[in-house]
Write a protein that holds these residues in place. Structure first.
Motif, PDB file in Angstrom:
ATOM      1  N   SER A 186      -6.923 -18.128  19.746  1.00  0.00           N
ATOM      2  CA  SER A 186      -5.525 -18.515  19.639  1.00  0.00           C
ATOM      3  C   SER A 186      -5.448 -20.024  19.527  1.00  0.00           C
ATOM      4  CB  SER A 186      -4.746 -18.060  20.880  1.00  0.00           C
ATOM      5  OG  SER A 186      -3.455 -18.614  20.870  1.00  0.00           O
ATOM      6  N   THR A 187      -4.343 -20.515  18.991  1.00  0.00           N
ATOM      7  CA  THR A 187      -4.145 -21.955  18.933  1.00  0.00           C
ATOM      8  C   THR A 187      -3.646 -22.499  20.254  1.00  0.00           C
ATOM      9  OG1 THR A 187      -1.928 -21.552  18.086  1.00  0.00           O
ATOM     10  CG2 THR A 187      -3.672 -21.884  16.454  1.00  0.00           C
ATOM     11  N   GLU A 188      -3.169 -21.646  21.131  1.00  0.00           N
ATOM     12  CA  GLU A 188      -2.673 -22.103  22.414  1.00  0.00           C
ATOM     13  C   GLU A 188      -3.742 -21.936  23.484  1.00  0.00           C
ATOM     14  OE1 GLU A 188       0.053 -19.201  24.430  1.00  0.00           O
ATOM     15  OE2 GLU A 188       0.141 -18.411  22.388  1.00  0.00           O
ATOM     16  N   ALA A 189      -3.696 -22.811  24.486  1.00  0.00           N
ATOM     17  CA  ALA A 189      -4.678 -22.725  25.566  1.00  0.00           C
ATOM     18  C   ALA A 189      -4.412 -21.501  26.412  1.00  0.00           C
ATOM     19  CB  ALA A 189      -4.608 -23.988  26.417  1.00  0.00           C
ATOM     20  N   LYS A 190      -5.493 -20.833  26.792  1.00  0.00           N
ATOM     21  CA  LYS A 190      -5.368 -19.638  27.615  1.00  0.00           C
ATOM     22  C   LYS A 190      -6.400 -19.682  28.715  1.00  0.00           C
ATOM     23  CE  LYS A 190      -3.854 -16.567  23.902  1.00  0.00           C
ATOM     24  NZ  LYS A 190      -4.256 -15.414  23.090  1.00  0.00           N
ATOM     25  N   PRO A 191      -6.116 -19.011  29.814  1.00  0.00           N
ATOM     26  CA  PRO A 191      -7.140 -18.894  30.848  1.00  0.00           C
ATOM     27  C   PRO A 191      -8.292 -18.043  30.346  1.00  0.00           C
ATOM     28  CG  PRO A 191      -5.281 -17.484  31.346  1.00  0.00           C
ATOM     29  CD  PRO A 191      -4.871 -18.315  30.164  1.00  0.00           C
ATOM     30  N   PRO A 192      -9.498 -18.272  30.849  1.00  0.00           N
ATOM     31  CA  PRO A 192     -10.639 -17.482  30.382  1.00  0.00           C
ATOM     32  C   PRO A 192     -10.540 -16.045  30.841  1.00  0.00           C
ATOM     33  CG  PRO A 192     -11.268 -18.874  32.225  1.00  0.00           C
ATOM     34  CD  PRO A 192      -9.868 -19.266  31.852  1.00  0.00           C
ATOM     35  N   PHE A 193     -11.171 -15.184  30.069  1.00  0.00           N
ATOM     36  CA  PHE A 193     -11.231 -13.753  30.377  1.00  0.00           C
ATOM     37  C   PHE A 193     -12.642 -13.460  30.830  1.00  0.00           C
ATOM     38  CE2 PHE A 193      -9.532  -9.438  29.132  1.00  0.00           C
ATOM     39  CZ  PHE A 193      -8.273  -9.636  29.659  1.00  0.00           C
ATOM     40  N   ILE A 194     -12.795 -12.734  31.921  1.00  0.00           N
ATOM     41  CA  ILE A 194     -14.131 -12.410  32.425  1.00  0.00           C
ATOM     42  C   ILE A 194     -14.522 -11.020  31.957  1.00  0.00           C
ATOM     43  CG2 ILE A 194     -15.270 -11.589  34.534  1.00  0.00           C
ATOM     44  CD1 ILE A 194     -14.601 -14.073  35.879  1.00  0.00           C
ATOM     45  N   ARG A 195     -15.760 -10.901  31.524  1.00  0.00           N
ATOM     46  CA  ARG A 195     -16.288  -9.588  31.169  1.00  0.00           C
ATOM     47  C   ARG A 195     -17.509  -9.315  32.015  1.00  0.00           C
ATOM     48  NH1 ARG A 195     -19.278  -9.473  26.306  1.00  0.00           N
ATOM     49  NH2 ARG A 195     -17.689  -8.059  25.554  1.00  0.00           N
ATOM     50  N   ILE A 196     -17.637  -8.083  32.457  1.00  0.00           N
ATOM     51  CA  ILE A 196     -18.771  -7.704  33.274  1.00  0.00           C
ATOM     52  C   ILE A 196     -19.837  -7.125  32.361  1.00  0.00           C
ATOM     53  CG2 ILE A 196     -17.848  -5.411  33.805  1.00  0.00           C
ATOM     54  CD1 ILE A 196     -19.839  -7.554  36.211  1.00  0.00           C
ATOM     55  N   LYS A 197     -21.056  -7.645  32.465  1.00  0.00           N
ATOM     56  CA  LYS A 197     -22.153  -7.187  31.614  1.00  0.00           C
ATOM     57  C   LYS A 197     -23.168  -6.481  32.489  1.00  0.00           C
ATOM     58  CE  LYS A 197     -25.091  -8.847  27.857  1.00  0.00           C
ATOM     59  NZ  LYS A 197     -24.467  -8.035  26.842  1.00  0.00           N
TER      60      LYS A 197
ATOM     61  N   LEU B 135     -18.087  -4.979  40.993  1.00  0.00           N
ATOM     62  CA  LEU B 135     -18.069  -6.052  39.998  1.00  0.00           C
ATOM     63  C   LEU B 135     -17.052  -5.767  38.896  1.00  0.00           C
ATOM     64  CD1 LEU B 135     -21.904  -6.686  39.708  1.00  0.00           C
ATOM     65  CD2 LEU B 135     -20.225  -8.270  40.639  1.00  0.00           C
ATOM     66  N   VAL B 136     -16.957  -4.520  38.486  1.00  0.00           N
ATOM     67  CA  VAL B 136     -15.951  -4.156  37.491  1.00  0.00           C
ATOM     68  C   VAL B 136     -14.553  -4.402  38.050  1.00  0.00           C
ATOM     69  CG1 VAL B 136     -14.990  -2.267  36.125  1.00  0.00           C
ATOM     70  CG2 VAL B 136     -17.467  -2.486  36.360  1.00  0.00           C
ATOM     71  N   MET B 137     -14.333  -4.078  39.334  1.00  0.00           N
ATOM     72  CA  MET B 137     -13.039  -4.340  39.957  1.00  0.00           C
ATOM     73  C   MET B 137     -12.739  -5.835  39.987  1.00  0.00           C
ATOM     74  SD  MET B 137     -10.240  -3.339  41.471  1.00  0.00           S
ATOM     75  CE  MET B 137     -10.194  -1.806  42.432  1.00  0.00           C
ATOM     76  N   ALA B 138     -13.718  -6.650  40.346  1.00  0.00           N
ATOM     77  CA  ALA B 138     -13.507  -8.101  40.373  1.00  0.00           C
ATOM     78  C   ALA B 138     -13.114  -8.613  38.994  1.00  0.00           C
ATOM     79  CB  ALA B 138     -14.768  -8.806  40.868  1.00  0.00           C
ATOM     80  N   ALA B 139     -13.792  -8.118  37.960  1.00  0.00           N
ATOM     81  CA  ALA B 139     -13.487  -8.547  36.599  1.00  0.00           C
ATOM     82  C   ALA B 139     -12.091  -8.084  36.181  1.00  0.00           C
ATOM     83  CB  ALA B 139     -14.537  -8.014  35.637  1.00  0.00           C
ATOM     84  N   ALA B 140     -11.733  -6.834  36.510  1.00  0.00           N
ATOM     85  CA  ALA B 140     -10.420  -6.311  36.135  1.00  0.00           C
ATOM     86  C   ALA B 140      -9.301  -7.098  36.804  1.00  0.00           C
ATOM     87  CB  ALA B 140     -10.334  -4.828  36.498  1.00  0.00           C
ATOM     88  N   LEU B 141      -9.456  -7.388  38.080  1.00  0.00           N
ATOM     89  CA  LEU B 141      -8.439  -8.172  38.791  1.00  0.00           C
ATOM     90  C   LEU B 141      -8.316  -9.566  38.202  1.00  0.00           C
ATOM     91  CD1 LEU B 141      -9.333  -7.094  42.441  1.00  0.00           C
ATOM     92  CD2 LEU B 141      -7.212  -6.539  41.215  1.00  0.00           C
ATOM     93  N   PHE B 142      -9.452 -10.188  37.890  1.00  0.00           N
ATOM     94  CA  PHE B 142      -9.418 -11.517  37.282  1.00  0.00           C
ATOM     95  C   PHE B 142      -8.691 -11.468  35.936  1.00  0.00           C
ATOM     96  CE2 PHE B 142     -10.793 -15.013  34.719  1.00  0.00           C
ATOM     97  CZ  PHE B 142     -10.975 -16.065  35.592  1.00  0.00           C
ATOM     98  N   ASN B 143      -9.020 -10.472  35.112  1.00  0.00           N
ATOM     99  CA  ASN B 143      -8.423 -10.386  33.787  1.00  0.00           C
ATOM    100  C   ASN B 143      -6.926 -10.081  33.861  1.00  0.00           C
ATOM    101  OD1 ASN B 143     -10.954 -10.867  32.768  1.00  0.00           O
ATOM    102  ND2 ASN B 143     -11.397  -8.730  32.329  1.00  0.00           N
ATOM    103  N   TRP B 144      -6.543  -9.286  34.818  1.00  0.00           N
ATOM    104  CA  TRP B 144      -5.112  -9.023  35.022  1.00  0.00           C
ATOM    105  C   TRP B 144      -4.421 -10.328  35.428  1.00  0.00           C
ATOM    106  CZ3 TRP B 144      -3.178  -4.364  38.481  1.00  0.00           C
ATOM    107  CH2 TRP B 144      -1.838  -4.117  38.183  1.00  0.00           C
ATOM    108  N   GLY B 145      -5.063 -11.087  36.289  1.00  0.00           N
ATOM    109  CA  GLY B 145      -4.504 -12.389  36.651  1.00  0.00           C
ATOM    110  C   GLY B 145      -4.369 -13.306  35.456  1.00  0.00           C
ATOM    111  N   ALA B 146      -5.374 -13.307  34.567  1.00  0.00           N
ATOM    112  CA  ALA B 146      -5.298 -14.145  33.366  1.00  0.00           C
ATOM    113  C   ALA B 146      -4.120 -13.745  32.491  1.00  0.00           C
ATOM    114  CB  ALA B 146      -6.610 -14.031  32.588  1.00  0.00           C
ATOM    115  N   LEU B 147      -3.865 -12.447  32.382  1.00  0.00           N
ATOM    116  CA  LEU B 147      -2.729 -11.991  31.576  1.00  0.00           C
ATOM    117  C   LEU B 147      -1.403 -12.386  32.208  1.00  0.00           C
ATOM    118  CD1 LEU B 147      -4.234  -8.548  30.656  1.00  0.00           C
ATOM    119  CD2 LEU B 147      -3.422 -10.210  28.984  1.00  0.00           C
ATOM    120  N   ARG B 148      -1.305 -12.293  33.526  1.00  0.00           N
ATOM    121  CA  ARG B 148      -0.092 -12.737  34.210  1.00  0.00           C
ATOM    122  C   ARG B 148       0.094 -14.246  34.043  1.00  0.00           C
ATOM    123  NH1 ARG B 148       3.817 -10.946  34.388  1.00  0.00           N
ATOM    124  NH2 ARG B 148       2.984 -10.007  32.508  1.00  0.00           N
TER     125      ARG B 148
END
Length: 416
Positions: free
Chosen positions: A46-57, A347-360
């Protein structure tokens, strides 16, 4: 729920990119390996700044390769040997010696025995290895390749896997188990290419894996618009498990995302999600919930790789919210940790919560974003995942600065 809004995409799911992988596109050689990180942070395009998204590998490890009983551990190799009640005498002695010396750590000697066992087996009439001769031949090849990997002969191991795959693919009248074995070996080759950073080879092998495994289910290799297939209702044959089918699809979607083919990635994920979760995720088997939640995380990330439209954000938020719901449902059911990856679900829960926070945070709902980042940080700390805790702490500092700035602006407006 998010799954219901994508019903059309989930039908007719055997898309041409998974079913038309050309045999001459498969790589023959690669030099191997590099390390990969468990946690990655990515920013949506995106052209706008966004918070990072975490992915669990978190890999589902090499257990997908078992197909017919091969587990690459010392115990598993012995079990592989004893699981066949009859081996021809031309093979049995060298195979036994190769496994025993492998178990004692004498890898060079083990390699010689196993190489001879494989050569002798290939020179036998197929009738002497029946039933499923290619399953047996590929089993010896897998054991040999694992010894080569343990002995840091990674290019040699790669070539053994390639030959085993080509032999399986060229075989006529293959059984379902032999098709699954071919898909599993292709998946392994995709992993090797991914870890080495060879995107073209990685993509070719993952596509081959998905083609072989989807073919093993008995699904048509090309999409039939007049007779759509709903994988949520798919009854898989006994020789292929849902996990064996889903993990290569996840890996292929990840590969598509990294190469910028985000629509292909989304389509591929929407093949995988209903396979593992069924038509109603609330009724999914407990052992599938963590994997399904991780897939929903990847769906959300993929949606945000494209233009950041309000609709894409809403769908992404539904996806991560469902990921959290699935993991909370798993806790309610009192499920135990995954044996091979004891912290996988956490770890998946931690990533999901972080990503939900990024969307908010993207929607400027800073109080809710802060709450979700705090939960993610606690989750990471509880399981000792330092990198996840650091990412959450960085996000919380950013949110605190934004909240402080908002309070300052509010006071200034009141005074004026």
């Amino acid at each position: 729920m998010f799954l219901s809004t994508t019903r059309a995409l989930r039908r007719n799911v055997v898309s041409s990119n998974l079913s038309t992988c050309k045999s001459n596109a498969l790589p023959k050689q690669a030099s191997l390996f590099a390390n990969s990180s468990r946690w990655n942070t990515r920013r949506a395009t995106s052209t706008e700044a966004k918070p990072p998204f975490i992915r669990i590998k978190v890999s589902v490890l090499f257990t997908i390769l078992v197909g017919g009983g091969v587990v690459l551990t010392a115990y598993g190799l012995y079990d592989f040997y004893t699981s066949f009640t009859m081996w021809p005498k031309e093979v049995k002695r060298d195979l036994r010696a190769g496994i025993e010396t492998r178990n004692t750590g004498d890898l060079n000697v083990s390699e010689r025995f196993l190489t001879r066992a494989l050569d002798n087996a290939r020179n036998l009439p197929l009738e002497e290895l029946s039933p499923e001769p290619y399953l047996k031949l590929s089993g010896i090849a897998i054991v040999l390749a694992s010894v080569l990997e343990d002995n840091h002969k990674l290019s040699d191991a790669y070539n053994v896997y390639v030959t085993a795959f080509e032999d399986l693919r060229a075989a006529s009248d293959r059984t379902g188990s032999e098709k699954v074995r071919a898909g599993a070996i292709a998946y392994k080759l995709g992993q090797m290419a991914e870890l080495r950073g060879l995107p073209r080879e990685e993509r070719a092998w993952y596509e081959a894996a998905c083609k072989e495994l989807l073919g093993a289910t008995g699904l048509p290799e090309r999409r039939d618009l007049n007779n759509p297939v709903d994988l949520a209702e798919l009854e898989l044959p006994s020789w292929v498990s849902k996990l064996q089918l889903v993990e290569p699809l996840r890996a292929l979607a990840d590969c598509y995302n990294r190469s910028g083919d985000h629509q292909l990635a989304l389509t591929t994920l929407l093949v995988a999600v209903p396979v593992i979760l069924g038509s109603n995720p609330q009724d999914a088997p407990t052992e599938n919930l963590c994997i399904g939640a991780n897939l929903m995380n990847l769906v959300a990330e993929t949606l945000l790789e494209g233009p950041p439209t309000p609709e894409a954000r809403q769908q992404a938020e539904r996806a991560v919210a469902q990921a959290v719901d699935l993991l909370e449902l798993r806790k309610i059911r009192g499920a135990e940790n995954v044996q091979d990856e004891p912290n996988y679900c956490e770890l998946v829960m931690a990533a999901a919560l972080f990503n939900w926070g990024a969307l908010r945070e993207m929607d400027e709902d800073l109080p809710k974003a802060k709450e979700l980042y705090q939960r993610s940080q606690k989750q990471s700390i509880d399981v000792g995942e330092q990198s996840g805790a650091i990412q959450a702490r960085t996000a919380l500092r950013r949110i605190d600065r934004l909240l402080q700035k908002a309070d300052t602006n509010k006071v200034t407006r009141v005074r004026s």
